[in-house]
Scaffold this motif. Sequence first.
Motif, PDB file in Angstrom:
ATOM      1  N   LEU A 122       0.835  -1.204   0.000  1.00 48.91           N
ATOM      2  CA  LEU A 122       0.000   0.000   0.000  1.00 48.91           C
ATOM      3  C   LEU A 122       0.869   1.253   0.000  1.00 48.91           C
ATOM      4  O   LEU A 122       0.571   2.224  -0.705  1.00 48.91           O
ATOM      5  N   HIS A 123       1.932   1.235   0.774  1.00 47.90           N
ATOM      6  CA  HIS A 123       2.852   2.381   0.812  1.00 47.90           C
ATOM      7  C   HIS A 123       3.429   2.656  -0.577  1.00 47.90           C
ATOM      8  O   HIS A 123       3.489   3.812  -1.019  1.00 47.90           O
ATOM      9  N   LEU A 124       3.835   1.602  -1.269  1.00 47.14           N
ATOM     10  CA  LEU A 124       4.416   1.777  -2.607  1.00 47.14           C
ATOM     11  C   LEU A 124       3.375   2.238  -3.617  1.00 47.14           C
ATOM     12  O   LEU A 124       3.695   3.009  -4.531  1.00 47.14           O
ATOM     13  N   ARG A 125       2.153   1.773  -3.452  1.00 44.71           N
ATOM     14  CA  ARG A 125       1.107   2.224  -4.373  1.00 44.71           C
ATOM     15  C   ARG A 125       0.865   3.727  -4.236  1.00 44.71           C
ATOM     16  O   ARG A 125       0.595   4.414  -5.225  1.00 44.71           O
ATOM     17  N   LYS A 126       0.988   4.237  -3.007  1.00 43.11           N
ATOM     18  CA  LYS A 126       0.857   5.688  -2.803  1.00 43.11           C
ATOM     19  C   LYS A 126       1.966   6.442  -3.524  1.00 43.11           C
ATOM     20  O   LYS A 126       1.814   7.621  -3.848  1.00 43.11           O
TER      21      LYS A 126
END
Length: 480
Positions: A122-126
């Motif tokens: 999720l962090h990388l998708r942001k």
Amino acid sequence: MFDALADRLESAWKKLRGQDKISEANIKEALREVRRALLEADANLQVVKEFVSEVEKKALGAEVIAGVRPDQQFIKIVHDELVEVMGEANVPLAHADTAPTIVLMAGLQGTGKTTASAKLALHLRKLERSCMLVATDVYRPAAIDQLLALGQQINIPVFEMGSDADPVEIARQGVERARAEGVDTVIIDTAGRLQIDQDMMAELARIKETVQPNETLLVVDAMTGQEAATLTRTFHDQIGITGAILTKMDGDSRGGAALSVRQISGQPIKFIGVGEKVEALQPFYPDRMASRILGMGDVLTLVEKAQEEVDLADAEKMQEKILTAKFDFTDFLKQMRLLKNMGSLGGLLKMIPGMGKISGEQLEQGEAQLKRAESMINSMTMEERRDPDLLSGSPSRRRRVARGSGYTESDVGKLVSDFQRMRSMMQQMGQGNFPGMPGMGMPGMGGGGRSPQPGWRGYPGAAPAKKKKKEKKRKGFGTL
């Protein structure tokens, strides 16, 4: 976490207050307190010895700065040494020149490895990096189901071949699928054990040899203290890791893991888990963590959290409402819900300099008052929310709101009067006028910018909000 460590370190500064300068004679007692603080935080013994030795060397060799007290100078030296021990700078996640970037997640059972994998995705998708999760833990019951559920929750695809397949083959095919679909980053969740054993290490080694990851991250439970450093070194010696993720940093652990992992293993902490929610993952910044340990807050992380939640256009509209005293209960409710999205009230307050000493009892009272206020506002009509003066002049309206929320008419009256006083004060502050505070503090404060005291009423987030408002205004965010 770190509360006990911060308290202990504060007692070390007190040993130097009233002194003219730092000397070998007056620093011994302060260093003894620092050593005791670190040992009680469950930091590695060797790290503690080296840390205290370096602080002593730098303190005795430090030039006296005009206008700076010895205790302030000593705090600066300890802060800088904490930063150096924890890694000096944030080490970002690798990004391969040719996609996909492969991240191999390792660790023991119970450290939160599967959840950390989803948090990282999720962090990388942001950051606008597409991700795929690969489930290779075929041993723990429901491990694959857990990753599938997390993937569905955050809308990230999960590659799995069931619990009967070979983990090495699952990892290989998962990477191939990610490459075929043009996925930027593939995160491989591997199996753990209750303790290190050769079967687990051999399987990890085979997976690593097969997929050739760009990152091998060890997920470590921060509550294991100095054992976390030993664990990291063991994994690094046998497998070869590139960094660590510390989970459960929001718990009641004493902080020794954060101080020991990098120094003992030689590998950086790249991320920290600060809650159970899938959004609760933060890049690790040694300087910010050092500031938190010393009770100086962490305004930069607070601003970054706000950037994720605050819409600039909404912030500008809200600022205009404040300047013209048109801030109403609907806006108030929106701000409270925004705070909830950013995390717990206690976690946010600890990021604000000077607010780290608020007790658990005060925080509980604050949370309770927020719920009271929200309940009463929800019982108001839209017209009453837009124009609080309607409630001021109508006992029947206040009685109706009180019945609908389960509180008394006097509670509603107090909320309205506190809100009106706050709105007037925010208008003056927004125009650069700072009114006399005693007797007319923000709702939820005893007045005068002091730290909230037991028994505070009204809106307990008001004092912190004032601090954050200033920070955000500098960054162009308006108010929060």
